[in-house]
Design a protein around this motif. Structure first.
Motif, mmCIF file in Angstrom:
data_model
loop_
_atom_site.group_PDB
_atom_site.id
_atom_site.type_symbol
_atom_site.label_atom_id
_atom_site.label_comp_id
_atom_site.label_asym_id
_atom_site.label_seq_id
_atom_site.Cartn_x
_atom_site.Cartn_y
_atom_site.Cartn_z
ATOM 1 N N UNK A 1 0.841 -1.205 0.000
ATOM 2 C CA UNK A 1 0.000 0.000 0.000
ATOM 3 C C UNK A 1 0.875 1.254 0.000
ATOM 4 N N UNK A 2 1.883 1.297 0.861
ATOM 5 C CA UNK A 2 2.747 2.478 0.959
ATOM 6 C C UNK A 2 3.584 2.663 -0.308
ATOM 7 N N UNK A 3 4.097 1.574 -0.860
ATOM 8 C CA UNK A 3 4.894 1.675 -2.092
ATOM 9 C C UNK A 3 4.057 2.205 -3.249
ATOM 10 N N UNK B 1 -3.845 1.196 -7.646
ATOM 11 C CA UNK B 1 -3.286 0.037 -6.940
ATOM 12 C C UNK B 1 -3.242 0.302 -5.433
ATOM 13 N N UNK B 2 -2.888 1.529 -5.073
ATOM 14 C CA UNK B 2 -2.886 1.897 -3.655
ATOM 15 C C UNK B 2 -4.259 1.686 -3.030
ATOM 16 N N UNK B 3 -5.288 2.150 -3.729
ATOM 17 C CA UNK B 3 -6.645 2.034 -3.189
ATOM 18 C C UNK B 3 -7.077 0.575 -3.094
ATOM 19 N N UNK C 1 -2.986 7.845 7.837
ATOM 20 C CA UNK C 1 -4.370 8.106 8.242
ATOM 21 C C UNK C 1 -5.363 7.037 7.771
ATOM 22 N N UNK C 2 -5.351 6.608 6.495
ATOM 23 C CA UNK C 2 -6.329 5.601 6.085
ATOM 24 C C UNK C 2 -6.195 4.273 6.838
ATOM 25 N N UNK C 3 -4.977 3.915 7.211
ATOM 26 C CA UNK C 3 -4.777 2.671 7.967
ATOM 27 C C UNK C 3 -5.198 2.878 9.422
ATOM 28 N N UNK C 4 -4.860 4.044 9.978
ATOM 29 C CA UNK C 4 -5.264 4.341 11.355
ATOM 30 C C UNK C 4 -6.779 4.376 11.499
#
Length: 254
Positions: A167-169, A178-180, A212-215
């Motif tokens: 996700x971070x990459x 791809x991130x989403x 933030x999205x992971x938190x």
């Protein structure tokens, strides 16, 4: 897997990984900068726990660091390690609050990908049993994959840590679709793991821009972050870097 009822949003713990303070120390030799001093500063700056990975090649954290952390910290220590006999003996000698099993290859720069639990179920079940008997919480660092989560549950792990590196990459490289998609996998697998009774943590590669999205994922109870915070500390100081990460996590949680 998106139909599971979300867990209530509670306090999101921050585990600060101090490995790369030791990396800087080891680049020159000697005793400075001291990772134990960094751990104590993290404790003062809003961290809820300290993470340290004792690698087989001792490229950053040393055995003496682990001894000093156990003697000094009032926060819980999350002891990351490979699933080897040597590391099991060290963990059983120190009995840290938590043991997190991670994959490890000598040629890699850092831990890449999650542990392959499904193919090693029998060995890992026997490996973690003495750790649990010694009072350590056992966590498994795995990809957001239902097969690996189910296997971690079957072998008796209490916690999984979802690998957020992909996700971070994708975010860093501008691959936003791809991130989403990766974030969607993390969301679904956090809910799935929670439905099995596992506590869910997450980490790897998280920054101010990606945290933030992971938190905000309701089932995630802890984030483990290190390399970015140590890098940011060069510019702002470690206490300020941790405080800003804590602020962003709390805002996302709210």
């Amino acid at each position: 897997m998106t139909n599971h009822v979300p867990a209530p949003l509670g306090h999101l713990r921050l585990g600060v990984n101090i490995d790369h303070v030791a990396t800087v120390r080891n680049a020159r030799g000697g005793e400075w900068p001291d990772p134990v001093r960094a751990a104590l500063l993290a404790q003062q700056s809003g961290a809820d726990g300290i993470t340290a990975h004792l690698r087989e090649d001792r490229r950053h954290i040393s055995d003496h660091d682990i001894e000093r952390l156990m003697d000094t910290l009032s926060l819980p220590l999350n002891f990351e390690m490979a699933a080897t006999d040597e590391m099991q003996k060290i963990a059983l000698r120190h009995r840290p609050h938590a043991v997190c099993l991670v994959p490890e290859k000598r040629e890699e720069r850092t831990t890449e990908g999650g542990l392959e639990v499904a193919r090693e179920e029998n060995r890992l079940a026997h490996f973690i049993a003495p750790l649990r008997d010694a009072g350590c919480r056992v966590s498994i660092f795995i990809a957001a994959d239902p097969r690996q989560i189910e296997a971690a549950h079957r072998i008796g792990a209490e916690v999984i840590e979802l690998h957020t590196g992909a996700y971070c990459d994708a975010h860093a490289e501008g691959r936003f679709d791809e991130r989403d998609a990766e974030l969607g996998r993390l969301r679904d697998m956090a809910a799935f793991a929670h439905s099995l009774g596992l506590e869910v943590h997450a980490g790897h590669g998280l920054t101010y821009d990606t945290v933030a999205p992971v938190a905000a994922l309701p089932q995630v109870m802890e984030l483990n972050i290190g390399h970015f915070l140590v890098g940011e500390a060069i510019f702002t100081g470690l206490g300020a870097a941790i405080a800003e990460m804590r602020r962003l996590m709390d805002a996302a949680r709210a």
